[in-house]
Design an enzyme around this catalytic site. Structure first.
Site, PDB file in Angstrom:
ATOM      1  N   ASP A 163       0.817  -1.206   0.000  1.00 12.24           N
ATOM      2  CA  ASP A 163       0.000   0.000   0.000  1.00 12.24           C
ATOM      3  C   ASP A 163       0.860   1.271   0.000  1.00 12.24           C
ATOM      4  OD1 ASP A 163      -2.312   1.596   0.354  1.00 12.24           O
ATOM      5  OD2 ASP A 163      -2.084   1.536   2.535  1.00 12.24           O
ATOM      6  N   GLU A 415       3.571  -8.162   7.288  1.00 13.81           N
ATOM      7  CA  GLU A 415       2.271  -8.767   6.988  1.00 13.81           C
ATOM      8  C   GLU A 415       2.290  -9.858   5.922  1.00 13.81           C
ATOM      9  OE1 GLU A 415      -0.747  -5.808   6.358  1.00 13.81           O
ATOM     10  OE2 GLU A 415      -0.804  -5.346   8.486  1.00 13.81           O
ATOM     11  N   TYR A 470      -6.402  -3.348  13.020  1.00 16.43           N
ATOM     12  CA  TYR A 470      -7.260  -2.264  12.544  1.00 16.43           C
ATOM     13  C   TYR A 470      -8.717  -2.435  12.994  1.00 16.43           C
ATOM     14  CZ  TYR A 470      -3.352  -0.468   9.863  1.00 16.43           C
ATOM     15  OH  TYR A 470      -2.143   0.080   9.515  1.00 16.43           O
ATOM     16  N   GLU A 506       1.238  -1.296  14.026  1.00 13.98           N
ATOM     17  CA  GLU A 506       0.346  -0.440  13.227  1.00 13.98           C
ATOM     18  C   GLU A 506      -1.025  -0.413  13.877  1.00 13.98           C
ATOM     19  OE1 GLU A 506      -0.010  -1.190   9.002  1.00 13.98           O
ATOM     20  OE2 GLU A 506       2.160  -1.496   8.804  1.00 13.98           O
TER      21      GLU A 506
HETATM   22  C1  GCB Z   1      -1.282  -2.365   6.703  1.00 13.70           C
HETATM   23  C2  GCB Z   1       0.014  -2.268   5.983  1.00 13.70           C
HETATM   24  C3  GCB Z   1       0.344  -0.848   5.561  1.00 13.70           C
HETATM   25  C4  GCB Z   1      -0.916  -0.156   5.049  1.00 13.70           C
HETATM   26  C5  GCB Z   1      -1.915  -0.113   6.184  1.00 13.70           C
HETATM   27  C6  GCB Z   1      -3.235   0.563   5.770  1.00 13.70           C
HETATM   28  O1  GCB Z   1      -1.560  -3.297   7.387  1.00 13.70           O
HETATM   29  O2  GCB Z   1       1.079  -2.821   6.678  1.00 13.70           O
HETATM   30  O3  GCB Z   1       1.334  -0.870   4.578  1.00 13.70           O
HETATM   31  O4  GCB Z   1      -0.655   1.127   4.559  1.00 13.70           O
HETATM   32  O5  GCB Z   1      -2.211  -1.405   6.598  1.00 13.70           O
HETATM   33  O6  GCB Z   1      -3.397   1.741   5.990  1.00 13.70           O
HETATM   34  O7  GCB Z   1      -4.070  -0.137   5.193  1.00 13.70           O
END
Ligand code: GCB
Length: 596
Positions: A163, A415, A470, A506
């Site tokens: 991403d 990931e 997330y 993250e």
């Molecule tokens: C993730 C990735 C990261 C993305 C992020 C997102 O898990 O490691 O590279 O930018 O999520 O914002 O979706």
């Protein structure tokens, strides 16, 4: 490979600036020997810099294949008799270098340096034509992996499963260097201390002279000699040592002098920070004290520059990190510029150092990142050729950064699909390799939410757990109450099953600067604050948690996708580095964590 430096026996000249530039539209540059003459066309390109955001012709931005760079270089006239090298700090993703018409080196891996001995091709005082063909293609044998699709109209399109935008070019500095024939070729240091006495174990390798003698001296930051020793390897002891500490990056100079008889052949200085790193139970110890990571997963990403390095932007970013009370960062998702790493060493910024192994995951490919389905660890996807490149990526990262006190933990992937069949077979040898290359630092990888405790097949192989989660964003969107329960449940499972130090590497919510709501409404600044607060409450309740890295430090560019509006907006800062509400909330939270 050593970083170039000026010393009594070594010199370096920058080759940064404006180079001639051409796009190899039909992939004929190599067969038609473009290196043999001046590039045609009227384009220039900056070094360092990405090329993608510079030109009005969108075809250049979207080109898949080779871009060519070229310039004339004059070799300083005093370099007669020296060995002469050209060193590129990075060519993303592959670079082929020519001196006049001759190929001198080829390198794959867009974020690590490479060099060529060009002594036999150049003459002191004269000029030569330096050409670099840079290839931006990602395939299943590159790190990161990707796939090139041929469209019906014959155009090529680059697919990838990570991403961030596939910026290309000479992103970092290029140097012309002179070194003596008999010289320090490599050095490895590890450090320890007992009471007030520091110990630096060093091993120097010398090339060009079997009978050479090595002497080392240690100078403190005032330039005062505090220790000395003879021999190519050994231990030097530093009385009343000043330790390298998070937030206070004290560095000694280890000066290595190589002589033959009474003649000094080479002098090379390695910066050394004396500190220890260890994992004990659920704790991460730096200098024997338990360390709590505050900070971010970052990106090298700026308007116009793309992934090009700039000292001004670097200093601004580190000032903002200091302002927000971040004590650490992860080089998500690739090795960062050596200037950034030097800064971290000098200023005591703690680093989780990551390879470019991102997007090794076909399971999420059909979901949020777009792309083709299928298993991850199968021929043509992540396979033996990917693993071979991945090994090389680990080797080059450790080789480049092994002596850096700021680096406390290796992250060998971000990931990957570790719930999948084949993951353990793929990762086990890579973990072994990393430990072999550097027995002094813990090893980790960053776990994806689709491979939770119980489903992940590799987490037991690592010293530290790093999790990206997330809840409240990609799942349970806008429902922080449910998200809080889910997050806590999962973290407790990791704690019970593994009892390892765990960093949330993250967590974040896309946030449009200036958008507000009194409700828990995703994309607003208020939601970003509420989201972060929720995670922090949970971290404080779970024992194994030893750190929090918000995703991301700043908004950054990505490939196009319906979930991305001019890029990823999870930054605490905007892309032009203005704080969102979340930034002030983090500043306050981390002031408390660091006892400020
Ligand atoms: C993730 C990735 C990261 C993305 C992020 C997102 O898990 O490691 O590279 O930018 O999520 O914002 O979706």
């Amino acid at each position: 490979m050593l970083r170039p430096q000026n010393s009594p026996t070594r010199e370096m000249v920058t080759l940064d600036g404006t180079w001639r530039f051409a796009v190899d539209w039909d992939r004929t540059g190599l067969t038609d020997n473009w290196q043999n003459g001046p590039l045609t066309g009227h384009l220039d390109a900056p070094v360092p810099g990405s090329i993608n955001d510079l030109y009005h012709d969108e075809k250049i931005r979207n080109h898949v294949g080779y871009y060519w760079y070229q310039r004339e270089v004059r070799v300083p006239r005093g370099w007669d008799g020296e060995r002469i090298f050209v060193r590129l700090e990075s060519a993303t993703h592959e670079g082929t270098v020519f001196v006049n018409g001759t190929k001198v080196v080829e390198h794959a891996g867009g974020y690590t340096p490479f060099e060529a001995d060009i002594t036999d091709h150049v003459t002191a005082g004269e000029t030569f034509r330096l050409s670099v063909a840079v290839n931006n293609e990602l395939t299943n044998s590159s790190i990161p992996p990707g796939e090139i699709i041929e469209l019906e109209d014959g155009r090529h399109q680059q697919e990838y499963k990570h991403d961030f935008y596939n910026y290309a070019g000479l992103h970092r500095s290029v140097w012309l260097c002179s070194v003596p024939a008999v010289r320090v070729d490599d050095v490895t240091v590890t450090t320890d201390y007992r009471g007030a006495t520091g110990a630096v174990d060093y091993a120097v390798s010398v090339t060009g002279g079997d009978d050479a003698h090595v002497a080392v001296r240690v100078l403190d930051e005032d330039g005062t000699e505090v220790a000395r020793a003879n021999g190519a390897s050994g231990t030097v002891e530093i009385p009343d040592v000043t330790l390298w500490q998070p937030g206070a990056g004290y560095l000694y100079d280890l000066v290595m002098e190589v002589s033959q008889g009474s003649e000094l052949k080479d002098s090379f200085t390695q910066k050394v920070g004396v500190r220890t790193v260890a994992v004990e139970g659920k704790q991460f110890l730096i200098n024997g004290e338990s360390f709590y990571f505050t900070g971010f997963g970052m990106h090298e990403d700026h308007e116009t520059l793309g992934k090009g390095h700039s000292d001004a932007h670097m200093i601004q970013d580190f000032q903002l990190l200091e302002w927000i009370n971040a004590n650490s960062l992860r080089t998500s998702h690739y090795p960062y510029s050596e200037d950034i790493m030097d800064y971290c060493d000098r200023h005591g910024v703690v680093v989780i150092d990551e390879t470019a192994a991102v997007g090794l995951n076909w399971a999420i490919a059909g979901g949020i990142m777009g792309g083709s389905a299928g298993g991850t660890f199968e021929p043509g996807h992540v396979d033996d050729s990917t693993q071979t490149t991945h090994r090389q990526a680990i080797r080059e990262l450790v080789d480049r950064d092994k002596n850096r006190p700021s680096v406390v933990l290796w992250s060998i992937a971000n990931e990957p699909d570790t719930a999948a069949e084949g993951a353990r077979g793929y990762f086990e040898p890579l973990v072994e390799l990393t430990r072999e290359l550097d027995p002094s630092r813990p090893v980790g990888f960053v776990n994806v939410m689709f491979a939770p405790a119980g489903a992940c097949t590799v987490s037991d192989l690592f010293d530290v757990l790093m999790l990206n989660r997330y809840y409240g964003w990609y799942v349970q969107t806008g429902d922080l109450r449910t998200a809080e329960a889910s997050l806590e449940k999962e973290l407790r499972q990791w704690d019970e099953q593994y009892a390892k130090p765990t960093i949330m590497t993250e967590y974040g919510a896309d946030t449009v600067a200036g958008m507000h709501s009194i409700y828990d409404q995703p994309f607003t600044e208020d939601y970003q604050v509420a989201f972060l607060d929720m995670y922090h409450r949970v971290f404080d309740r779970v024992e194994c948690m030893i750190g929090e890295h918000v995703w991301n430090f700043a908004d950054f560019q990505t490939k196009y996708g319906y979930a991305r509006v001019d890029g990823n907006k999870k930054g605490a800062f905007t892309r032009d580095r203005r704080p969102k509400a979340g930034a002030r909330a983090l500043r306050q939270r981390w002031a408390g964590k660091l006892g400020r």
